[in-house]
Write an enzyme that holds these catalytic residues in place. Structure first.
Site, mmCIF file in Angstrom:
data_model
loop_
_atom_site.group_PDB
_atom_site.id
_atom_site.type_symbol
_atom_site.label_atom_id
_atom_site.label_comp_id
_atom_site.label_asym_id
_atom_site.label_seq_id
_atom_site.Cartn_x
_atom_site.Cartn_y
_atom_site.Cartn_z
ATOM 1 C CG ASN A 159 1.290 0.058 4.332
ATOM 2 O OD1 ASN A 159 1.194 1.266 4.473
ATOM 3 N ND2 ASN A 159 2.218 -0.743 3.620
ATOM 4 C CG ASP A 214 8.848 9.760 2.435
ATOM 5 O OD1 ASP A 214 8.379 10.855 2.281
ATOM 6 O OD2 ASP A 214 7.770 9.126 3.254
ATOM 7 C CD GLU A 227 5.822 0.331 2.496
ATOM 8 O OE1 GLU A 227 4.839 0.738 3.313
ATOM 9 O OE2 GLU A 227 5.816 0.331 1.263
ATOM 10 C CG HIS A 263 3.542 3.606 4.888
ATOM 11 N ND1 HIS A 263 3.408 3.221 3.710
ATOM 12 C CD2 HIS A 263 3.282 4.805 4.624
ATOM 13 C CE1 HIS A 263 3.280 4.133 2.770
ATOM 14 N NE2 HIS A 263 3.047 5.011 3.428
HETATM 15 C C1 GLP Z 1 3.048 8.192 1.331
HETATM 16 C C2 GLP Z 1 4.055 8.773 2.325
HETATM 17 C C3 GLP Z 1 3.673 9.010 3.573
HETATM 18 C C4 GLP Z 1 2.236 9.666 3.655
HETATM 19 C C5 GLP Z 1 1.131 8.643 3.278
HETATM 20 C C6 GLP Z 1 -0.178 8.952 3.157
HETATM 21 O O1 GLP Z 1 3.345 7.032 0.720
HETATM 22 N N1 GLP Z 1 5.399 8.157 2.178
HETATM 23 O O2 GLP Z 1 4.706 9.896 4.342
HETATM 24 O O3 GLP Z 1 1.949 10.236 4.745
HETATM 25 O O4 GLP Z 1 1.765 7.615 1.908
HETATM 26 O O5 GLP Z 1 -0.414 9.465 1.940
HETATM 27 P P1 GLP Z 1 -1.732 10.345 1.304
HETATM 28 O O6 GLP Z 1 -1.821 11.341 2.438
HETATM 29 O O7 GLP Z 1 -1.638 10.542 0.029
HETATM 30 O O8 GLP Z 1 -2.861 9.368 1.952
#
Ligand code: GLP
Length: 261
Positions: free
Chosen positions: A152, A83, A159, A154
């Site tokens: 959440n 993404d 989402e 995702h």
């Molecule tokens: C982000 C990304 C995800 C990622 C997630 C967890 O928003 N879009 O691909 O896996 O949130 O992030 P973190 O590893 O900083 O907790």
């Protein structure tokens, strides 16, 4: 050190690995990525704090490879990130493109274009999502997809609520996600872009193998829901249960609520 006698009762999930901490998780996941690269696999890559120890360990592994294996492996590199924020490009340090450049492309000396992401600066994000999905398909799809987990539920930026068939698209980010990701934007959720382009659950579930990586006590509750509750749109990561080749690598803190009482 891995803990094999896991108390988790999820018959569909034989592949759960619990490591002591995030660094140990990083080492295990980096080994998987290195092996996939050695097979010439197309990788699906992820961003986020969870991936920092993973990429640190991968830099270390690849740095230790003798020549000419190292150069050959880097010359064959093909990856697609999950993404990117709409409105941000590689020049903005908060972009996922900048994160990947800093974590992998620059330190490894990857040629430009080897490490692909959706173009957050494309004038028509929805069209860019379609272009990106087509490029992925043209490359033969993803062999190994690395995934983090949002607080959440995702994956990528899928989402909740989200169906298992959702395609690559431009999405609105939820207030919870903008809060979760605010640290990279000076702590201000309003500074986090409101939209992003993400691979859909459809492309993610089409990958040959999935590798879900989760660390930290703050993710224990959502990890439990994702792995042990029936799949549902409210926890997009729960659709991963349906994949025949899902491996989950977590640290002890994230695994704390997986034991069934
Ligand atoms: C982000 C990304 C995800 C990622 C997630 C967890 O928003 N879009 O691909 O896996 O949130 O992030 P973190 O590893 O900083 O907790």
């Amino acid at each position: 050190m891995s803990i094999s006698a896991s108390p988790v009762s999820a018959p569909w999930l034989p592949q759960l690995r619990i490591e002591r901490d995030a660094e140990a998780v990083g080492v295990v996941v980096a080994e998987r990525l290195q092996r996939a690269l050695q097979r010439g696999a197309v990788l699906g890559l992820a961003t986020g704090r969870t991936m920092e120890p993973v990429y640190a360990a991968l830099r270390h592994c690849l740095g230790a490879l003798p020549e000419p294996q190292r150069s050959a492996l880097l010359a064959g590199w093909c990856s697609f990130n999950l993404d990117e924020y709409v409105g941000l490009g590689p020049q903005q340090r908060e972009s996922f493109a900048a994160f990947m450049d800093q974590q992998l492309a620059r330190p490894l000396g990857l040629e430009p274009g080897r490490l692909q992401l959706p173009d957050g600066l494309a004038p028509e994000p929805q069209q860019e999502a379609q272009r990106y999905a087509a490029a992925l398909l043209a490359a033969g799809g993803i062999q190994l997809q690395l995934l983090g987990l949002g607080s959440n539920g995702h994956v990528g930026f899928n989402e909740p609520p989200c169906s298992a068939a959702a395609p690559c698209r431009c999405v609105e980010l939820s207030p919870a996600t903008r809060r979760q990701n605010a640290a990279a934007f000076g702590g201000d959720p309003a500074a986090v872009p409101a939209r992003a382009i993400t691979l859909g659950m459809d492309e993610i579930l089409a990958a040959r193998q999935l590798l879900l990586v989760v660390t930290g006590a703050a993710k224990a509750q959502i990890l439990r829901r994702a792995l042990l509750e029936p799949p549902c749109p409210e926890v997009p990561a729960s659709w991963l249960q349906r994949h025949p080749h899902l491996e989950v690598v977590v640290d002890q803190a994230a695994a704390a609520l997986l034991a069934l009482s």
